[in-house]
Motif scaffolding. Structure first.
Motif: not given
Length: 475
Positions: A96-100, A104-108, A371-374, A429-431
């Motif tokens: 769950x932490x890693x999904x969160x 963070x990419x989405x949020x930021x 990336x983060x959303x998917x 970037x996402x990885x």
């Protein structure tokens, strides 16, 4: 021992269950910002060889399966939360932490996307003024507003949503009339926007990964679970938000594709800048001249500004929760200004990040966000399987197998299919960000030996925010 509600911050109060089905759907649609279909139309038309509606149709199918999974898991875990809440509860706190962390990419970056779109609008309206000036002014304005107050803008969002939809209806009527007069494809009924010579499934999937960005926000309605009049309406609210939002995107992209059958109309002289940034102003100009350009841009501007305020406040709030839980340095990120009662450092930090909108394009930032959303959408589907089929043992009847194994598996495969078709730069970037998250998780859990602390965005941080229930010994 009984459960009593205890506020986490000064002046806290309990949440009221006063939101009906359509109020929640309206909040979800407002977060999605319907006018974004015009912002990304040019780049999607280029990447799909002029099959934008096909890309939206594929993305809608993926989102429907994911929305069904969101509905199931939100009903099982009815507290206000989001993807990482469900993953933490159904799979493991570290996962769950890693999904969160990935989210963070989405949020930021969402505040930066709004800044990029606003910059494109103002550049189209005032071409003689350098774009960086609009970025700086926008960042100062939004940062100042959030600096003073973090109160929600749900009522404003609803007004802006209605205004945006009315403008979009006017746009559709005008385009249909022009098609009847021989403009564009010269017909209002055609399969060409979905399928024509030159269109490939690979190109459509690539386009679907971009328009997936348009749907981001439908899952935000899960945050209102504790304020719904009846928690049972949440699955329906989530699905309706996706279907109505997807319908709006399909209709708008369909008539736009017929009106502009060749994306090169948005790149005069081969200038790709007109395609990589928002094409909303130029669409308005070509369809209705300066008047429609001004009206359509105004609708997009208002909706984007409201979204910018909400996203800026949200990420500042999440960083505050992470600071309070010492996931990030508490003295810095957990600080609340005693005068303004806002997390001023976080707010200014997000505003500074938004300044990066000066050199970046909407296309690249949207890809990083997707990336983060998917990742989040994929793990929500997995969490349905983990919660119901594994934890609850509901895997023995044909109905349970279909609901809790087959359906989430399809949703997981579809979101995974979009994920692997992301822009290469977004994957790199996402990885990289994900690897940094694993390293950081190892540090804060001392080699995965300790339980990781949650950092839900819905946790109470100010006097008017959410509260949690804690056990109070009355003996």
């Amino acid at each position: 021992m009984t459960m009593k509600t205890k506020p986490l911050a000064q002046g806290g109060g309990t949440l009221k269950r006063n939101l009906g089905l359509w109020a929640i759907v309206g909040l979800g649609l407002g977060y999605m910002t319907p006018t974004v279909v015009f912002d990304t139309f040019g780049m999607v038309a280029r990447d799909t060889d002029n099959a934008v509606p096909a890309a939206y149709f594929v993305a809608l199918i993926v989102m429907v399966f994911t929305a069904i999974s969101y509905g199931k898991i939100s009903a099982a875990i009815p507290s206000a939360g989001s993807a990482y809440t469900y993953v933490r509860e159904s799979i493991h706190p570290n996962v769950g932490f890693m999904v969160g962390w990935t989210s963070l990419i989405d949020y930021v970056l969402l505040p930066m996307v709004n800044c990029l779109i606003i910059r494109s609008y103002l550049e189209a309206m005032f071409p003689d003024i350098p774009g960086w000036i609009w970025v700086v002014l926008y960042c100062i304005l939004v940062t100042s507003v959030i600096y003073l107050t973090m109160r929600g803008t749900s009522n404003l969002n609803m007004i802006l949503l209605v205004f945006s939809i009315i403008v979009m209806i006017v746009f559709v009527v005008l385009v249909v009339a022009q098609l009847g007069q021989g403009e564009g494809a010269a017909t209002a009924i055609s399969a060409a926007p979905f399928l024509h010579d030159g269109v490939t499934m690979g190109a459509v999937l690539m386009g679907a990964t971009i328009v997936c960005f348009s749907f981001i926000g439908f899952d935000a309605v899960t945050m209102y679970a504790e304020e719904a009049k009846d928690p049972k309406i949440m699955p329906k609210a989530i699905l309706l938000t996706v279907l109505i939002g997807g319908g709006i995107f399909l209709v708008a992209s369909y008539v736009s594709q017929l009106r502009f059958p060749d994306w090169n109309e948005f790149a005069p002289g081969g200038d790709m800048q007109f395609v990589e940034d928002s094409t909303l102003p130029i669409i308005g100009q070509l369809v209705g001249g300066d008047v429609l350009m001004a009206v359509l841009t105004a609708a997009g501007f208002c909706a984007t500004l409201a979204s910018g305020l909400a996203s800026h406040a949200s990420v500042s709030r999440m960083l505050l929760v992470m600071g309070r839980n010492n996931v990030l340095p508490q003295k810095v990120f957990g600080y609340i200004n005693p005068r303004t009662h806002t997390p001023t450092f976080n707010i200014v930090l997000v505003g500074a990040i938004c300044l990066l909108a000066i050199p970046f394009t909407l296309e690249l930032i949207a890809a990083w966000i997707n990336y983060g959303a998917l990742i989040a959408f994929t793990f929500v589907n997995i969490s349905v399987f983990a919660w119901f089929a594994i934890r609850k043992g509901r895997r023995h009847t044909p109905r349970d197998i279909f609901n809790y194994i087959v359906m989430p598996a399809i949703g997981m495969l579809l979101t995974g299919l979009l994920w692997v078709n992301l822009h290469p730069d977004a994957l790199i970037g996402g990885i990289t960000w994900t690897v940094l998250g694993v390293i950081y998780l190892a540090v804060i859990t001392k080699g995965f030996q300790q339980k990781v602390v949650a950092f839900d965005e819905n946790q109470a941080v100010t006097g008017y925010n959410k509260v949690i229930k804690v056990p109070i010994d009355e003996s």
